[in-house]
Write a protein that holds these residues in place. Structure first.
Motif, PDB file in Angstrom:
ATOM      1  N   MET A   1       0.833  -1.205   0.000  1.00 38.09           N
ATOM      2  CA  MET A   1       0.000   0.000   0.000  1.00 38.09           C
ATOM      3  C   MET A   1       0.870   1.258   0.000  1.00 38.09           C
ATOM      4  SD  MET A   1      -3.324  -0.708   2.393  1.00 38.09           S
ATOM      5  CE  MET A   1      -2.404  -0.892   3.908  1.00 38.09           C
ATOM      6  N   MET A   2       1.934   1.249   0.805  1.00 41.57           N
ATOM      7  CA  MET A   2       2.816   2.409   0.863  1.00 41.57           C
ATOM      8  C   MET A   2       3.502   2.640  -0.474  1.00 41.57           C
ATOM      9  SD  MET A   2       4.412   1.670   4.648  1.00 41.57           S
ATOM     10  CE  MET A   2       5.768   2.821   4.451  1.00 41.57           C
ATOM     11  N   ALA A   3       3.990   1.567  -1.104  1.00 41.65           N
ATOM     12  CA  ALA A   3       4.653   1.699  -2.401  1.00 41.65           C
ATOM     13  C   ALA A   3       3.693   2.241  -3.449  1.00 41.65           C
ATOM     14  CB  ALA A   3       5.220   0.351  -2.833  1.00 41.65           C
ATOM     15  N   ALA A   4       2.486   1.700  -3.483  1.00 39.43           N
ATOM     16  CA  ALA A   4       1.496   2.144  -4.458  1.00 39.43           C
ATOM     17  C   ALA A   4       1.107   3.594  -4.229  1.00 39.43           C
ATOM     18  CB  ALA A   4       0.264   1.241  -4.387  1.00 39.43           C
ATOM     19  N   ASN A   5       0.958   3.991  -2.956  1.00 37.91           N
ATOM     20  CA  ASN A   5       0.569   5.365  -2.649  1.00 37.91           C
ATOM     21  C   ASN A   5       1.675   6.344  -3.021  1.00 37.91           C
ATOM     22  OD1 ASN A   5      -1.519   7.105  -1.529  1.00 37.91           O
ATOM     23  ND2 ASN A   5      -0.086   7.508   0.142  1.00 37.91           N
ATOM     24  N   GLU A   6       2.927   5.947  -2.778  1.00 36.70           N
ATOM     25  CA  GLU A   6       4.038   6.829  -3.141  1.00 36.70           C
ATOM     26  C   GLU A   6       4.149   6.966  -4.657  1.00 36.70           C
ATOM     27  OE1 GLU A   6       8.424   8.065  -1.700  1.00 36.70           O
ATOM     28  OE2 GLU A   6       7.733   6.073  -1.125  1.00 36.70           O
ATOM     29  N   LEU A   7       3.984   5.867  -5.360  1.00 33.01           N
ATOM     30  CA  LEU A   7       3.985   5.910  -6.826  1.00 33.01           C
ATOM     31  C   LEU A   7       2.907   6.848  -7.341  1.00 33.01           C
ATOM     32  CD1 LEU A   7       4.435   4.920  -9.766  1.00 33.01           C
ATOM     33  CD2 LEU A   7       2.943   2.997  -9.220  1.00 33.01           C
ATOM     34  N   HIS A   8       1.704   6.680  -6.836  1.00 29.88           N
ATOM     35  CA  HIS A   8       0.590   7.491  -7.316  1.00 29.88           C
ATOM     36  C   HIS A   8       0.795   8.968  -6.983  1.00 29.88           C
ATOM     37  CE1 HIS A   8      -3.512   9.159  -7.538  1.00 29.88           C
ATOM     38  NE2 HIS A   8      -3.685   8.269  -8.482  1.00 29.88           N
ATOM     39  N   ALA A   9       1.331   9.257  -5.781  1.00 29.91           N
ATOM     40  CA  ALA A   9       1.550  10.646  -5.377  1.00 29.91           C
ATOM     41  C   ALA A   9       2.537  11.336  -6.308  1.00 29.91           C
ATOM     42  CB  ALA A   9       2.052  10.692  -3.936  1.00 29.91           C
ATOM     43  N   HIS A  10       3.656  10.673  -6.615  1.00 27.99           N
ATOM     44  CA  HIS A  10       4.645  11.287  -7.503  1.00 27.99           C
ATOM     45  C   HIS A  10       4.118  11.415  -8.923  1.00 27.99           C
ATOM     46  CE1 HIS A  10       8.295  11.885  -5.138  1.00 27.99           C
ATOM     47  NE2 HIS A  10       7.964  10.806  -4.450  1.00 27.99           N
TER      48      HIS A  10
ATOM     49  N   VAL B   1      19.899  22.787  -2.590  1.00 29.57           N
ATOM     50  CA  VAL B   1      18.528  22.591  -3.080  1.00 29.57           C
ATOM     51  C   VAL B   1      17.898  21.448  -2.263  1.00 29.57           C
ATOM     52  CG1 VAL B   1      17.028  22.094  -5.040  1.00 29.57           C
ATOM     53  CG2 VAL B   1      19.200  23.304  -5.401  1.00 29.57           C
ATOM     54  N   PRO B   2      17.125  21.762  -1.248  1.00 33.03           N
ATOM     55  CA  PRO B   2      16.446  20.711  -0.476  1.00 33.03           C
ATOM     56  C   PRO B   2      15.279  20.146  -1.279  1.00 33.03           C
ATOM     57  CG  PRO B   2      16.598  22.801   0.738  1.00 33.03           C
ATOM     58  CD  PRO B   2      16.873  23.090  -0.695  1.00 33.03           C
ATOM     59  N   ARG B   3      15.049  18.842  -1.152  1.00 39.30           N
ATOM     60  CA  ARG B   3      13.955  18.198  -1.880  1.00 39.30           C
ATOM     61  C   ARG B   3      13.189  17.270  -0.942  1.00 39.30           C
ATOM     62  NH1 ARG B   3      18.144  18.654  -5.669  1.00 39.30           N
ATOM     63  NH2 ARG B   3      17.501  19.548  -7.674  1.00 39.30           N
ATOM     64  N   LEU B   4      11.864  17.339  -1.002  1.00 43.21           N
ATOM     65  CA  LEU B   4      11.021  16.476  -0.176  1.00 43.21           C
ATOM     66  C   LEU B   4      10.930  15.081  -0.779  1.00 43.21           C
ATOM     67  CD1 LEU B   4       7.980  18.773   0.731  1.00 43.21           C
ATOM     68  CD2 LEU B   4      10.139  18.477   1.954  1.00 43.21           C
ATOM     69  N   ARG B   5      10.911  14.072   0.086  1.00 44.76           N
ATOM     70  CA  ARG B   5      10.723  12.694  -0.336  1.00 44.76           C
ATOM     71  C   ARG B   5       9.765  12.014   0.644  1.00 44.76           C
ATOM     72  NH1 ARG B   5      16.418   9.639   1.375  1.00 44.76           N
ATOM     73  NH2 ARG B   5      16.282  10.035   3.619  1.00 44.76           N
ATOM     74  N   ASP B   6       9.659  10.699   0.553  1.00 44.50           N
ATOM     75  CA  ASP B   6       8.839   9.888   1.472  1.00 44.50           C
ATOM     76  C   ASP B   6       7.363  10.281   1.419  1.00 44.50           C
ATOM     77  OD1 ASP B   6      11.141   8.585   2.241  1.00 44.50           O
ATOM     78  OD2 ASP B   6      11.470   9.854   3.997  1.00 44.50           O
ATOM     79  N   LEU B   7       6.751  10.070   0.253  1.00 40.76           N
ATOM     80  CA  LEU B   7       5.335  10.401   0.081  1.00 40.76           C
ATOM     81  C   LEU B   7       4.430   9.184   0.249  1.00 40.76           C
ATOM     82  CD1 LEU B   7       5.464  12.849  -2.976  1.00 40.76           C
ATOM     83  CD2 LEU B   7       5.929  13.283  -0.561  1.00 40.76           C
ATOM     84  N   ALA B   8       4.906   8.170   0.973  1.00 42.02           N
ATOM     85  CA  ALA B   8       4.128   6.942   1.123  1.00 42.02           C
ATOM     86  C   ALA B   8       2.820   7.161   1.873  1.00 42.02           C
ATOM     87  CB  ALA B   8       4.968   5.874   1.837  1.00 42.02           C
ATOM     88  N   PHE B   9       2.756   8.206   2.711  1.00 38.49           N
ATOM     89  CA  PHE B   9       1.542   8.463   3.483  1.00 38.49           C
ATOM     90  C   PHE B   9       0.809   9.709   2.979  1.00 38.49           C
ATOM     91  CE2 PHE B   9       4.438   6.152   6.291  1.00 38.49           C
ATOM     92  CZ  PHE B   9       3.631   5.092   6.667  1.00 38.49           C
TER      93      PHE B   9
END
Length: 416
Positions: free
Chosen positions: A137-146, A267-275
Motif C-alpha cells: 500500500m505504501m509503495a502504491a501510494n508513493e507511486l501514485h503521489a509522484h 537545493v532541499p527536496r522532499l521525499r517519502d510520500l508513502a503516506f
C-alpha cells in the motif's frame, strides 16, 4: 561493480490493490501502471521507465524503518513544578518500537535509452511476505503521489524528488527509481553539525576565535534557513496541488550538499510520500481511505466536518509537522550532540510548556547549552520564535499556510 537489473527481476503482471478499490492503483511491475484518469497522468506514465532492463543496481546505501511511539508519561503539572535541564533527556524512557516495513536504498543508474547514465537512488519496499499488505500500500501510494504531482498543471517543482520509474521483483519487492539529487538528509546534516560543536567544545580543541565563531554561526544560520525555506517551498507546491505530505520530518528532506559554505547551491527536496493524502474535494466526499482515516478522525475531534473544513485541517496538520521540523532545525544543529533530539524537543514543547513559546524561550535562556539555538531564533528581532509559535498554534485555523511561511520575514531577512 554494478549489477544489471535483468539478473534479478521478473516481468510479473500488474495486480489491482483490493484495499484501494475506490482509487485504482496498480502494483509496480515491468509494465508499471497507474490509473489513467486524465491525459496529463497518461503523459506522466509514458515518461516513466518501467523495464528492469533499463536499470543497473549498485551498492546498498542504507536502510530505515518507521518508528511507532506507543506510550509515554507526560510531565506532572502543578503550580510548584520546577523545570530543569534534565527534562530534555527524560523522553528516552518512553516505549518506542519500529514498524514492520523496512526500506532499503541502493545507488544505481539508467543503463539504456535517452537518459542512459543518469544516476538514480532505488527505494525498495519489501514484498508482502516480508512487509505485509502495508508495504504494498505504501509503495502504491508513493507511486501514485509522484505520478500525480509530476503531471500537475502547476508545472514542476525543484524542491520535490523526481520519480523516474520502477518495477517489481520475483519476490514481490517494489523498486522505485528516483533521480539521485543527493544521498544525505536534513537529519544527517543536523547530526554532523552537532558533532562538530561537541568536537569544538572538547578539551582537546583550542578555544575559537570570537570572530570565527560568529562567522560560523552566520554560515550555519544561513544554511538552516535556506534548507527550511526550500522544504516549505516543496510543501507549498504539494498543497497548491491539493496533496498533503503527512510524513514530514528531517529524514524526509534530501540535500545535494551538507557543506555550509556551499549554501548558495543548496537545493532541499522532499521525499517519502508513502503516506501522502489527496485532498481534492471529489476525494474528500468519497470518505476516508487507508492512509487518511486517522487524519480525518482527528479532524472530526477538532470540529472539522465539512469537506472544506477537513481540507483546511489537513493543510494545518501538515503545517504543525512543519513547525516541529523547524524546531528541530533550530535546536539540534546548534547544540552539542546528545543534548536534544526530535522526540525530547517535541515533548518539551507540547507537554512541558503546552506550546507556549514565550515560556519555552525563558527556559532555554537559562541553559547555556541551548544558547546558540536561542540566538538563532532571536534573529530579526525574535522573528524565529514568532514563526514557530504561529506554526505550532493549538488552533489549527490560525496556523499559516506554507506560502506564507516561505515569505516570512525570518526566512527572507539578510543575516549574512
Amino acid at each position: 561493480m554494478l549489477l544489471t537489473a535483468r539478473d534479478c527481476f521478473s516481468s510479473s503482471s500488474c495486480s489491482l490493490l483490493p484495499w484501494l478499490s475506490r482509487k485504482p492503483i496498480f502494483f509496480l511491475s515491468k509494465k508499471l501502471r497507474v490509473c489513467p484518469r486524465t491525459r496529463s497522468t497518461r503523459l506522466c506514465r509514458a515518461s516513466l521507465i518501467t523495464s528492469p532492463d533499463s536499470f543497473e543496481v549498485g551498492r546498498l546505501i542504507g536502510s530505515y524503518g518507521f518508528m511507532n511511539v506507543t506510550s509515554y508519561s507526560g510531565f506532572q503539572s502543578g503550580a510548584d513544578l520546577e523545570y530543569s535541564s534534565r527534562d530534555l533527556g527524560q523522553l528516552r524512557v518512553q516505549d518506542v518500537g519500529e514498524g514492520s516495513v523496512k526500506i532499503r536504498l541502493y545507488e544505481g543508474r539508467i543503463a539504456q535509452g535517452p537518459f542512459k547514465g543518469t544516476r538514480v537512488v532505488f527505494k525498495v519496499y519489501p514484498g508482502q511476505r516480508a512487509g505485509g499488505l502495508e508495504a504494498d500500500m505504501m509503495a502504491a501510494n508513493e507511486l501514485h503521489a509522484h505520478a500525480f504531482l509530476q503531471s500537475s498543471s502547476e508545472g514542476t517543482c525543484k524542491n520535490l524528488l523526481s520519480l523516474l520509474g520502477g518495477f517489481e521483483t520475483k519476490t514481490g519487492e517494489q523498486w522505485l527509481a528516483f533521480r539521485n539529487d543527493g544521498i544525505y538528509s536534513a537529519a544527517d546534516f543536523a547530526k554532523v553539525s552537532s558533532e562538530k560543536i561537541s568536537s569544538t567544545h572538547s578539551l582537546e580543541e583550542k578555544p575559537w576565535n570570537p570572530f570565527e565563531q560568529e562567522q560560523a554561526f552566520k554560515r550555519r544560520s544561513y544554511f538552516v534557513i535556506k534548507l527550511f525555506q526550500g522544504a516549505m517551498s516543496g510543501l507549498a507546491y504539494m498543497h497548491n496541488c491539493e496533496r498533503l505530505h503527512q510524513s514530514l520530518g528531517p529524514a524526509s528532506i534530501v540535500l545535494n550538499t551538507m557543506v555550509e559554505r556551499d549554501a548558495a547551491y543548496l537545493v532541499p527536496r522532499l521525499r517519502d510520500l508513502a503516506f501522502s493524502v489527496d485532498i481534492r474535494f471529489s476525494y474528500l466526499e468519497e470518505g476516508p481511505r487507508t492512509f487518511s482515516e486517522d487524519l480525518w478522525r482527528r479532524a472530526s475531534s477538532a470540529g472539522a466536518f465539512t469537506p472544506m473544513e477537513k481540507r483546511a485541517f489537513g493543510i494545518a496538520d501538515d503545517m504543525y509537522e512543519a513547525g516541529l521540523l523547524f524546531a528541530y532545525l533550530a535546536f539540534v544543529p546548534f547544540c552539542e550532540a546528545g543534548i536534544v533530539d526530535s522526540l525530547s524537543l517535541q515533548r518539551l514543547l507540547e507537554s512541558t510548556f503546552k506550546l507556549d513559546l514565550v515560556a519555552t524561550r525563558e527556559y532555554c535562556l537559562a541553559d547555556d547549552r541551548l544558547s546558540e539555538a536561542v540566538k538563532f531564533l532571536d534573529l530579526a528581532d525574535g522573528a524565529g520564535w514568532e514563526l514557530l509559535q504561529a506554526m505550532l498554534n493549538p488552533d489549527f485555523r490560525k496556523r499559516p499556510i506554507a506560502d506564507a511561511v516561505v515569505n516570512h520575514r525570518f526566512l527572507t531577512a539578510n543575516i549574512i
